[in-house]
Write a protein that holds these residues in place. Structure first.
Motif, PDB file in Angstrom:
ATOM      1  N   UNK A   1       0.843  -1.181   0.000  1.00 50.62           N
ATOM      2  CA  UNK A   1       0.000   0.000   0.000  1.00 50.62           C
ATOM      3  C   UNK A   1       0.887   1.243   0.000  1.00 50.62           C
ATOM      4  N   UNK A   2       0.631   2.166  -0.934  1.00 53.37           N
ATOM      5  CA  UNK A   2       1.364   3.431  -1.001  1.00 53.37           C
ATOM      6  C   UNK A   2       0.602   4.504  -0.231  1.00 53.37           C
TER       7      UNK A   2
ATOM      8  N   UNK B   1      -8.350  14.268 -10.013  1.00 53.83           N
ATOM      9  CA  UNK B   1      -7.123  13.509  -9.759  1.00 53.83           C
ATOM     10  C   UNK B   1      -7.173  12.827  -8.392  1.00 53.83           C
ATOM     11  N   UNK B   2      -7.637  13.532  -7.381  1.00 50.27           N
ATOM     12  CA  UNK B   2      -7.735  12.945  -6.048  1.00 50.27           C
ATOM     13  C   UNK B   2      -8.729  11.785  -6.066  1.00 50.27           C
ATOM     14  N   UNK B   3      -9.848  11.976  -6.718  1.00 53.26           N
ATOM     15  CA  UNK B   3     -10.835  10.893  -6.795  1.00 53.26           C
ATOM     16  C   UNK B   3     -10.259   9.676  -7.521  1.00 53.26           C
ATOM     17  N   UNK B   4      -9.487   9.918  -8.556  1.00 52.82           N
ATOM     18  CA  UNK B   4      -8.845   8.814  -9.290  1.00 52.82           C
ATOM     19  C   UNK B   4      -7.878   8.058  -8.377  1.00 52.82           C
TER      20      UNK B   4
ATOM     21  N   UNK C   1      -7.933   3.823  -6.378  1.00 50.95           N
ATOM     22  CA  UNK C   1      -6.909   2.784  -6.514  1.00 50.95           C
ATOM     23  C   UNK C   1      -6.820   1.984  -5.219  1.00 50.95           C
ATOM     24  N   UNK C   2      -6.786   0.684  -5.345  1.00 48.31           N
ATOM     25  CA  UNK C   2      -6.776  -0.177  -4.156  1.00 48.31           C
ATOM     26  C   UNK C   2      -5.416  -0.216  -3.468  1.00 48.31           C
ATOM     27  N   UNK C   3      -4.367   0.194  -4.174  1.00 47.18           N
ATOM     28  CA  UNK C   3      -3.024   0.142  -3.591  1.00 47.18           C
ATOM     29  C   UNK C   3      -2.529   1.509  -3.101  1.00 47.18           C
TER      30      UNK C   3
END
Length: 147
Positions: free
Chosen positions: A1-2, A51-54, A58-60
Motif C-alpha cells: 500500500x502506497x 485527480x484525487x478521486x482517481x 486505486x486499491x493500492x
C-alpha cells in the motif's frame, strides 16, 4: 500500500490567486489569509478534484490531504476541514492532516508546491514538486506517478 500526501494550497486549491485578489481589493491588509472565509472560498486547481478521486479509487493507494495551518488565521483549521468536506465529502475529512512540519509524517509520496519551508525537505519519501516544469499540472503529475 502506497501512502500519498497531497498539499492543499496551490496544489488542490488556488491560494495564490485569492491572495493576489484580496491584496488588490484591500492593500492595507498584509495578511489576506486572515480574513474569515478565506480558506473555505478557495477555488479548486484545474484537474485536482478529479485527480484525487482517481487516486482514491486505486486499491493500492491511501490518500491523505496534508496541509499546514495559517498562523495568521486560526479559522484556517476549520475552514480547510470544511473545504475538504465540501469538495470530497465527509469521509475524506478522516484523511485530512493539518501539520506545520510535513517532514514528521511517514509515507511514500508528498505532492507539494514547495520543496521546503514546512518540513518538506525532511520528508523521507519522494517529494513531487507540483507546479514546476516536470509536474506543471495534475495531468502531467498523474501520468508520471509510479502508481
Amino acid at each position: 500500500m502506497l501512502t500519498v500526501y497531497i498539499d492543499m494550497d496551490d496544489v488542490l486549491c488556488d491560494y495564490s490567486s485569492k491572495i493576489k485578489e484580496h491584496k488588490q481589493k484591500n492593500p492595507d491588509n498584509p495578511f489576506p489569509q486572515s480574513v474569515p472565509g478565506f480558506f473555505r472560498s478557495l477555488e479548486p486547481i484545474d484537474g485536482a478534484l478529479a485527480a484525487v478521486e482517481k487516486l482514491r479509487k486505486k486499491t493500492n493507494v491511501e490518500v491523505y490531504i496534508l496541509t499546514a495551518p495559517s498562523t495568521k488565521n486560526p479559522l484556517s483549521y476549520t475552514e480547510k476541514r470544511l473545504w475538504v468536506e465540501d469538495k470530497f465529502g465527509y469521509e475524506m475529512t478522516h484523511n485530512l492532516i493539518i501539520c506545520s512540519h510535513k517532514g514528521l509524517l511517514k509515507g511514500d509520496i508528498l505532492i507539494d508546491d514547495h520543496a521546503s519551508g514546512r518540513g518538506q525537505e525532511f520528508f523521507e519519501g519522494k517529494l513531487v514538486h507540483f507546479g514546476n516544469e516536470e509536474y506543471p499540472n495534475w495531468e502531467a503529475l498523474l501520468m508520471s506517478l509510479p502508481i
